[in-house]
Each structure stands twice: as structure tokens, then as C-alpha cells.
Design a protein around this motif. Sequence first.
Motif, mmCIF file in Angstrom:
data_model
loop_
_atom_site.group_PDB
_atom_site.id
_atom_site.type_symbol
_atom_site.label_atom_id
_atom_site.label_comp_id
_atom_site.label_asym_id
_atom_site.label_seq_id
_atom_site.Cartn_x
_atom_site.Cartn_y
_atom_site.Cartn_z
ATOM 1 N N PHE A 43 15.982 -2.910 13.598
ATOM 2 C CA PHE A 43 15.270 -1.742 13.098
ATOM 3 C C PHE A 43 16.195 -0.980 12.163
ATOM 4 O O PHE A 43 17.406 -1.175 12.177
ATOM 5 N N CYS A 93 16.309 3.102 9.953
ATOM 6 C CA CYS A 93 15.658 4.380 9.611
ATOM 7 C C CYS A 93 16.356 4.977 8.399
ATOM 8 O O CYS A 93 17.573 4.904 8.303
ATOM 9 N N VAL A 94 15.559 5.570 7.516
ATOM 10 C CA VAL A 94 16.141 6.190 6.329
ATOM 11 C C VAL A 94 15.612 7.616 6.191
ATOM 12 O O VAL A 94 14.437 7.858 6.442
ATOM 13 N N ALA A 111 3.644 -7.487 1.594
ATOM 14 C CA ALA A 111 5.048 -7.336 1.988
ATOM 15 C C ALA A 111 5.233 -7.417 3.493
ATOM 16 O O ALA A 111 6.279 -7.856 3.977
ATOM 17 N N MET A 147 7.867 -9.707 5.555
ATOM 18 C CA MET A 147 8.863 -9.257 6.540
ATOM 19 C C MET A 147 8.719 -9.990 7.855
ATOM 20 O O MET A 147 9.714 -10.300 8.514
ATOM 21 N N LYS A 196 18.923 -6.576 10.286
ATOM 22 C CA LYS A 196 19.079 -5.129 10.237
ATOM 23 C C LYS A 196 19.539 -4.671 8.867
ATOM 24 O O LYS A 196 19.022 -3.715 8.306
ATOM 25 N N ILE A 226 19.152 -6.209 6.092
ATOM 26 C CA ILE A 226 18.091 -6.458 5.118
ATOM 27 C C ILE A 226 17.059 -5.343 5.179
ATOM 28 O O ILE A 226 16.598 -4.843 4.148
ATOM 29 N N THR A 239 17.502 -2.289 6.195
ATOM 30 C CA THR A 239 18.090 -1.073 5.642
ATOM 31 C C THR A 239 18.066 -1.110 4.128
ATOM 32 O O THR A 239 17.689 -0.146 3.458
ATOM 33 N N LYS A 240 18.441 -2.261 3.572
ATOM 34 C CA LYS A 240 18.488 -2.386 2.125
ATOM 35 C C LYS A 240 17.110 -2.140 1.526
ATOM 36 O O LYS A 240 16.959 -1.412 0.542
ATOM 37 N N ASN A 241 16.097 -2.747 2.115
ATOM 38 C CA ASN A 241 14.765 -2.570 1.577
ATOM 39 C C ASN A 241 14.275 -1.135 1.712
ATOM 40 O O ASN A 241 13.617 -0.599 0.815
ATOM 41 N N GLU A 273 16.230 0.789 -1.060
ATOM 42 C CA GLU A 273 15.994 0.450 -2.467
ATOM 43 C C GLU A 273 14.532 0.372 -2.838
ATOM 44 O O GLU A 273 14.171 0.603 -3.993
ATOM 45 N N VAL A 274 13.675 -0.003 -1.879
ATOM 46 C CA VAL A 274 12.291 -0.232 -2.251
ATOM 47 C C VAL A 274 11.353 0.844 -1.701
ATOM 48 O O VAL A 274 10.516 1.375 -2.432
ATOM 49 N N ILE A 275 11.492 1.143 -0.414
ATOM 50 C CA ILE A 275 10.530 2.057 0.215
ATOM 51 C C ILE A 275 10.827 3.506 -0.131
ATOM 52 O O ILE A 275 9.923 4.272 -0.471
ATOM 53 N N ARG A 276 12.078 3.868 -0.030
ATOM 54 C CA ARG A 276 12.429 5.276 -0.208
ATOM 55 C C ARG A 276 12.022 5.870 -1.540
ATOM 56 O O ARG A 276 11.528 7.000 -1.592
ATOM 57 N N LEU A 330 11.934 -6.881 -1.074
ATOM 58 C CA LEU A 330 10.496 -6.863 -1.346
ATOM 59 C C LEU A 330 10.235 -6.634 -2.823
ATOM 60 O O LEU A 330 10.937 -5.879 -3.479
ATOM 61 N N GLU A 366 4.237 -6.926 -4.007
ATOM 62 C CA GLU A 366 3.876 -7.112 -2.607
ATOM 63 C C GLU A 366 3.568 -5.803 -1.916
ATOM 64 O O GLU A 366 3.223 -5.781 -0.734
ATOM 65 N N TYR A 413 22.364 7.963 4.246
ATOM 66 C CA TYR A 413 21.180 7.583 3.483
ATOM 67 C C TYR A 413 20.720 8.611 2.465
ATOM 68 O O TYR A 413 19.748 8.398 1.812
#
Lengths: 252, 233, 630
Positions: free
Chosen positions: A10, A12-13, A201, A205, A218, A220, A222-224, A227-230, B6, B10, C599
Motif C-alpha cells: 500500500f 499514501c500520498v 488502469a 494494477m 510498494k 511502484i 508510491t511512484k504512480n 507522478e500520475v495520480i497526485r 500508468l 488508462e 510527499y
Amino acid sequence: MASASIRLAFACVEGRSHRAKGCEDAGGMLRIGRRGGIIALADGAGSAAYAASGAATAVSVALAVIARNFAEIHATPGPTLFLTPLVEALTVKAAELECRLRDLACTLLVAAAVRHGDTVQWLTAHIGDGVIAADFGDGLALLSPPENGEFSSSTYFVTDVGAADHFRLSVGIAREATFVVMTDGAAESLFRRADQTLAPAVTVMAKWAQDVPSRRLKSILTKNLIEVIRPRTMDDASLGLLRIGGYTDSVR
Amino acid sequence: MADYILRHQELIENPTARVPICLVLDASASMTDTRGHGGPRPIDALNDGVRGFFDAIRADEIALYAADVAIVSFAGKPRVEFEFGSVEREPPLIAIHDYGGTSLGTGVEKGIELLTFRKNQYKETGVDYYQPWLVIMTDGEPTDESHKRVAPEVCRLIGEKRLTIFPIGVGEGARLSTLKEFSPRRDPLRLQGLHFGEFFEWLSKSVATTSRSTPGEPTAKLDAEGIKGWAEL
Amino acid sequence: MPLDLADFSGRHKIIVDTSSLMADDAEPFFKDALHPALKQAGSKIVVPLGVVREVEKHLTKGDARKKAAARQAERILAHLKNDGVAEIFGDTDDPFTDQTILYVVQKYRTKCDFLVVTQDSGLAESLVNIKDSAAVQSQKDLTIVRVDKNGIEHWRAPTGTVSVVPAKQRDRSPASTAAKPGLHPFALKAAPVTGRSVPQPISTVPQENDQVTTRTGHSYALGTAIAQGGEGTIYGLGGNRVGKIYHAGALTNRTLAKLDRMLSRPVDIAGVCWPQEMLFNQQGEPIGYLMRRAAGVPLDRSVFKKPLLIKHFPHWRRTDLVDVALSVTRVVQALHAINVILGDINPLNILVTEAKQVTFVDLDSAQIEEFPCPVGMINFTRAKNHGRDYGSYLRCFDDDKFALACLIFMILMPGKPPFSHAGGGDPGENIRSRSFPYRLYDPNERGKSSVPDGAWRFIWSHFSRQIKESFCRCFKDDQLLEASDWIAVLTRYRDSIAKGFMDQEQGNDIFPTRFRRLSDEEREKFRIAKPEETVDLTCSACGKIYEMKLSKLEERQHLNLPTDACPDCRKAFSLLKQDRLARGAVVRPTRSRGPAQQYSPNTVPPKRGRIIRWAVVALLLLVVLGRCMH
């Protein structure tokens, strides 16, 4: 020695909102020996003064309760066995902080699975928004959608008086189980509210949970998240993955 | 997929939570009265203000997608100047109505109607939205009793936390007590001189602040400090 | 092609080291070839005392092969000594044999011909460098050879050379240290200077704005005081120069003589603030010296105190700490290469910048030739020297090596002295009792651990095995590592972290919050049982993920104890709470973030109230840390 392949991860960001309250999402995971695992995420309510504490407490209690009472909850599912210790712990915390119970308000999402012989017993618990998706061997599907109030962005919390009515518990048995759990901030980009569909997506995952060992999973995730969700949401965002594989999987 | 990141295709693009704002603006004959100051007419200053409002929102990337604006002008009857939608369209030019009178009540009623319709549209399409805003601006006394009928309805919505209202009185001629009937919580404010520009600037900042908070919460505290600058209490 | 001994046996001084005596094909060469050649020429070979010591060591420790080789070396030595063709030379306190050989060769390079016999590629390389160094023109010969079954040959590294620390990792060559080529080492003396130490008569001690002059007549005005110590004050002199002006009565005849000695040999080593010129007051009396300005914060006011470490260097990770340790070691190595023994390796005198540049200041207290180092810190002093007056004896390289090991430990475990342990006493006692509490993993070892409370256990577990072994060797077995060994070990550790071979999540954290996760292979290898079920949770205060045993979590819940924050934050909060309760206040935790929020680059700076609260916590932590240190 044959053992199920268990993948748990898991991350969290903190969100980009300018309120600077710190991350009010909390996460936790527990590996149950060689047989199973639990993932829990909680999203502190924006209006709660000690949301972060509430979320962290809810997660830790949820993990402990399910770890010890999995069989019972799975056999006779009902909110009380779960909610009572949860609210009790939050009440104690509220007394310690000298605040109201609703200052610890948060949503809660839990996925747990344990292997027995050649089947997997699983359960999910969900209050509030955020999404739980699951794949039991025949494709990923939505298991527990977000539940929202009037403004479609107000929601229900574990500390609500009527929490038991909005506590959604699902149990089942399968040959294998993969869960993707996310809080509201991540759902912003992974779940279409209009027609309640999951983004491709999420399937991607779920596949990661199959292919990648937990430790790497974990980082991976965090990275997503970073970089992608945030960049696509102002909210805190969290993701959790749990997979109990079948015997045909290679043991890692 | 070897890089485990991702891809854009997607993901889902959920519509941004909207802040629905309806401006209900007095366009009666008194808005041409410069009251002997020799300055611009109130109606011109108002139009400048509205344009400034649109510009300010466009400049904020988050407010731009969140703001959902409609404009109703009124004198004897209400007129929809601008349907609900994005501020990327050209702002309307508000002209004084030919027929006289100042029917505050029907103007507000029209505004509420637009807001309600818009909310239903959101619900149907699954768009999140913040508590709607109703901005009322008038410079004089109403000439009919319609407000007596409409005000309780508005108060009820406010009481149920389904609406937030900004009642503004323009100039010395405005009757704040009438405006007060629409706003059980918030006292009406008097606009100093003709500082529409500053008010709309403050409003746009408030939109920006709201659109950064999580929708559905007790209103993100709007900058009360900012108000002091332009209004006399 | 083997060389003809006759070319060398007459003229050359022949130096032999341990590796050649213990080499596989050595015995026939030494006994059958060299011995008669020496006898015939009427000369002797030179054997450093350190070599004899090393052979003795290998006789008792080491594997069977080494022991056999050592016995061979012993035989050869005995044989040659008995026949009067071998001469042992050297002090008991020689640093390491290679260094002695290099020193001797360098020193007498222009006076005699040398033939050095060694199997060690590191030593051979260094000697070749000396030979090729253009700074020294010599008519004299320097030949470096190794022994093989045919006799002696010019040095070429054989393939497959293996050593404990691979030769190419060793950093022996003086040219590769931070010193410039052509640096002449100081002499190593056996006894300290005698005679009374008398304070110099000084009419006036210059203050800010006063004028001081140098020998060449150059004049400076003293700027603002930058720092003040027990001995003197440092003033800015403009440009990047500073002056140390001694307090009244602090400058003695001894110090003055030492300074003269230091000034006679200009030393330009990166990271060292060497005295450059003597400074005189208006009456022409010497009152201090000039050196270049050093940038940075003392280690003791940054790295060694967690809140200050985070304040000054908030972006540092573990690899940055390793880099600092490497820089410090390189400076020590460079100083040792010119026979300067620091004596007082004091963290207040080592400055470090954000860019990890390290500078040693206050070099006037170092040990130069017969002038001892008059000060020291008990934390960095070997047990055998406890109780001795620092200025009364000459330290040896081993003393510095001990202090260096302590310093490296305290950099990697920020501020924690190596011998500090649960149930221990003051630092002196701790060192004397030799109770180094950290251990290599041994499944058979039981018993309560005396590792001090806090993250130290975790940090230790995140070290590489080589680092742990190195510390254990230094502190438990009393086998001190050389600077070059530390450089190799630290570099490898750093690379491991950077490449991700250490713990994936927390391997590069300065303060990990849990033990290093062993991979399944490691578990298999060391037969460690899978741990009891553990839970991973996020801390609501600092946001970090921490680990807890499930049974402990349940216990806490049972006792209605909070489970929303990690142990560090809980402790910090309880310290704060105790303090507030003592003052009769109602206590609530803040919602604000702890340091190093991973973060959010967009964190809004905290409000004043939060800053004050965290300042109180930091202060309390400092107090607690301070109490632990004493």
C-alpha cells in the motif's frame, strides 16, 4: 512446501491542497503468516480536526480485529463485531485528545483474504467513499462503490451515529483473489462516477499484483501515486493491493 | 508495461467539482444615476466589474474549470443574460431594462430556478458540485412585494445548507433591511462607492479557494478580511 | 626473466616485506639464492619490525594456509638472522609496514639505491609512483621486484591476485590522497619534547580592529570575531583568510616552537586548515597565526545532534553521511601520510558543509614530530591512555585509528558514541569496560541486548555486513582498521545503498524506523525464523510507514493505548506532554508535520504556534540526548 503466493502493498500520498494539514489518509497492512493478508485504508474527513489520528487509529484497529476474528466475521458477517471495537478505540482516542468523536471522522476500506486448503476465504468492509475492486479469477470487477451523500462529495464516516447502516460487508470464497483498494483521491482518476466504471488502469494494477513481488509493488504504487495520480487531484490519495494466488502461481 | 507506470489513456477524467454561481443584478433605471458625482454610471461600473470577474477566474487554472456562472438581470421583470456555463465565453453586456420598477423578488426567484435546474443536471450527469452561491446586487428599494414571497424559500434553502447567499447593497439608496430578509445568517454588505471591481475580484478569489477545498464541507472559510476593504458595514 | 641478484646485492639496500616472505615460492629464493649472494657481498637485507610482528600475528590467527606460510617466513627470517645477513629495524609504534617502507624509501631516495621485494601490488604501485615522480631527481636506483619460482622479477601484477580487501580498492598511493605530490613527511619521533612549558610574554593581545603583521611585513586588521575557543579567538582578516589569536597566557614556548615547525613545511591538503603565516602584534611579539577560512558547521553542532542535523541538512540521506565519513577518512589518511598525528580528533574541530566538504581546523593542537598534542576527548581516547595527561606522551597512529573509528561510527549513527550502551556509565567507563553492545547476527546468541534505546538498533541492522564486521573488529577485537581499509569498506557500503542492494524502502534513510528486511535468501542462509506477524502502519504525525508486531498492537488496544502514531512520534509527544503537564497545561498533540515530509513539495510553512511547539520538542530531545551523552 506449497504455499500461496501472497502479495501485499500500500502507499499514501498527501494532497496538493493548500490547507497544509498533512496527509489525512492512513494505510496499513498485515500478513497473516503464510496463509493470507489484510489491507486497510482510511480517509480522514476534511472537516475533522484530528482526521489523521482518527484514520491511523481506525486502520490499526481494523487490522487487529480482522486478524483475530477473521473466521468469525467470515462465517457470520455483521457490522457489530467490527464496528464496536473500532468506535471504542476512537472514543478512547477522542478522550485523550479532548475532542469530539467526530473530530476523528474517517472513511474505511478493508480487504482481507486467507487461504484454507485450496480455496481462499475473503472479506471486504467499506464505509464511505473510495473504491474496492476485486478479481476472483474471471476478471476484475467493481466490488464496493463509493457511497456519497447529497452533495455527492459528502460521505459517511465510521464515527457517524448511523454508521452501522452504511457499513458494507462482503464475504466469499474463491480459488484466488486480487483486491485493488483506493481512497477517494485516487478514485478521482481511476473510477468514473457518472456510470460507476473502473478505469483500465485498475486492471493494470491488478496484474502488477500478479507479476511483481511485494517489496517492489510498494515502491511502484508510491511512484504512480506521486507522478500520475497526485497531479490530477487536490485530495490525499492512497492505494492498496492484496493478492492471494492459486497454487499454480510460482512461489516467490 | 515493463516500467510499471500508468499511462494517461488508462485513466479516467472525472469532471471537476463545480461551484455554481448565479449573479442576480439590478438593471433598473436608477443604475444610470451618477448622483451628481460626475463619475461613471453604476451600470457601467457593474459591467466592468463583471468583466473583471470573468478575467480573474480565467487566470486561475482550477477556478476556471470549477466556476459555473449564470447571470440574471432584473428591473420590473427578470432577464437571463447568461445561461449556466463556463466563464470562457464572452461576458454579457448588461443593459438597463426599458420597463421600470425594481422587482427584487422575481429576480431572485429566477436565479433560484436556474440554480435548481443546474443542480439537477449535475446529479444526472454525476458531476460533483459545491454548495451553490447566489449573489444579489441592488441599489434601491424594491417596488413590489414579490420578495416577501420569495425570501422564506431562500431562507429555508440556506437553513438546509443547500445555498449560500451574498446580498450586496449598492450606494446609499439601497435598503439593506430588505436584503436582510433573504439572508438569515450573513448580513448584507454595502458596496462602497462603486467598487464593483474589487468585489468581483474578491469573489473570484473565493471561487479559487472553494475549488481547492474538498467539496461538500462546511464552506471553506472565505476571506472575511478581503471584504473589509471594499464595503462599509 | 629473472634478475641477477649480483646486480643488487652489493650496492642496494634490500628491503623485504611480509608478503614476499610468505609467498609460495619464497623459501628456495631466500635461502638458496639471496643468502649466499648477501654473504658474498658482505651486506644485509633490511626487515621492518612491523614485518616481524605481522608474521607473528599470522602464526596464531588465520587459516591453515596462512599459518603454514607464516611458519615459512619465520624460518627464513631465523635462517638469515642467525647468519647475520638480515637486519631488523623500526619502532614498536610503526603505523603499518608498507607506510614505513614507503617512508624510508622516500626519505633516502636520493642517498641510496633500493631494491624492494614485495608481492603486494598496492605497495609496488606506490613505490613505482615514487620512482616516476618527477619531483625527485635521483641518480640512485630504485627497483621493485617480486618473488616467483625463478627468482626475482620486475613488478608486474600476476593475474588472480586476491586479498581480503582487493588491492585495487585499497587507496595506498600517497599521490591519490588529497596531498600534493612532493610533500615531505614530518619525522616520527620516539619521545616528546622535554623542558618546561612556559607561557610567552605578550604585551597586548590584539582585539577587533587592531592591526597584526606577518613576517613579510604584510599588515591585516582584525575583523569581527568568528569563533572563540579555550585557547584563542578566530578573527576574519578579509578575503578568505582568518587569524587565530591566542588568549593571554595561552601561547607557550612549546606551541610557538611547534608553530615554527609547522610553518617551515607548507602543507596544502584539501580539507585541512594548516597554519600559513605567523602573526605578530604591534610590539612585534608572536600572538597567533593566519590560515584560510573554513566553511561549514562543526560536526558536533550538526551531524551529531539529530534536530540540528535535520535543521542544517534536511535533504541528506544515508549516502550523504557515508560521503562525510569518507571525506573525514581521506583527510586523516593524508595527514598520516606526512606523519601528522591528529591526537585530538574532535567533532567541534571538523566542519562540514551541505555539499559534504569537510575541513579540519585547529591543527595547531596536532602532534608534529616531538611536539605532542596537548588535548583530547575521553570519548575518542583508547582505554590504555585513560588517566594520562595528554601533553605528556606522544601518540601513535593507532591512537588516531581508534579515534577515527569512533568518529566514523558517530557519523553513521548520528551522535551516538560506539561504547554507549544500556546500563553503562560515563563515556570513559564505557570505553574501559570494552562493552561494545552491537553484534553480528548469530542465531545461537541469546540474552538481553544492551544496545541503547531508540533507532540505533535499526540503524545497525541496516549496515552492510562488512561495516558491522569492521566496527566489531575495531571495538571488540581491538584490531584497528587503517584509513585505506575504511575507505574501501565505506565506498562499498555507499555503492550498495545507491544501487538498491540494501533495504529497498529504508536503506537510504538516516533514521530507519524498523529493522532491515532480510530477503528470503538471507533468511535461508542464516536460518532465521520468519518473524511473528507484523503490521505496517502509517504514522498520523510524521506520515512515515512503521512496523509493529501484531501482538504488540493488540496489547496496546487492549490497554487503550494509542495506535495512531509511530514510537518516535509517541515518545516526542509524551516528552512534550510531560513538560506541559508539569506546567499545568492541557495537552493536545499538534496536527502539524514532523520534519522531512516526503510527499509534499508544496507544504505551506507552519504557523508560529506550531514552530514554537516543535522547538520545545526539539529542545527536550536535545536535553535528553545531552543527558545520554554524559
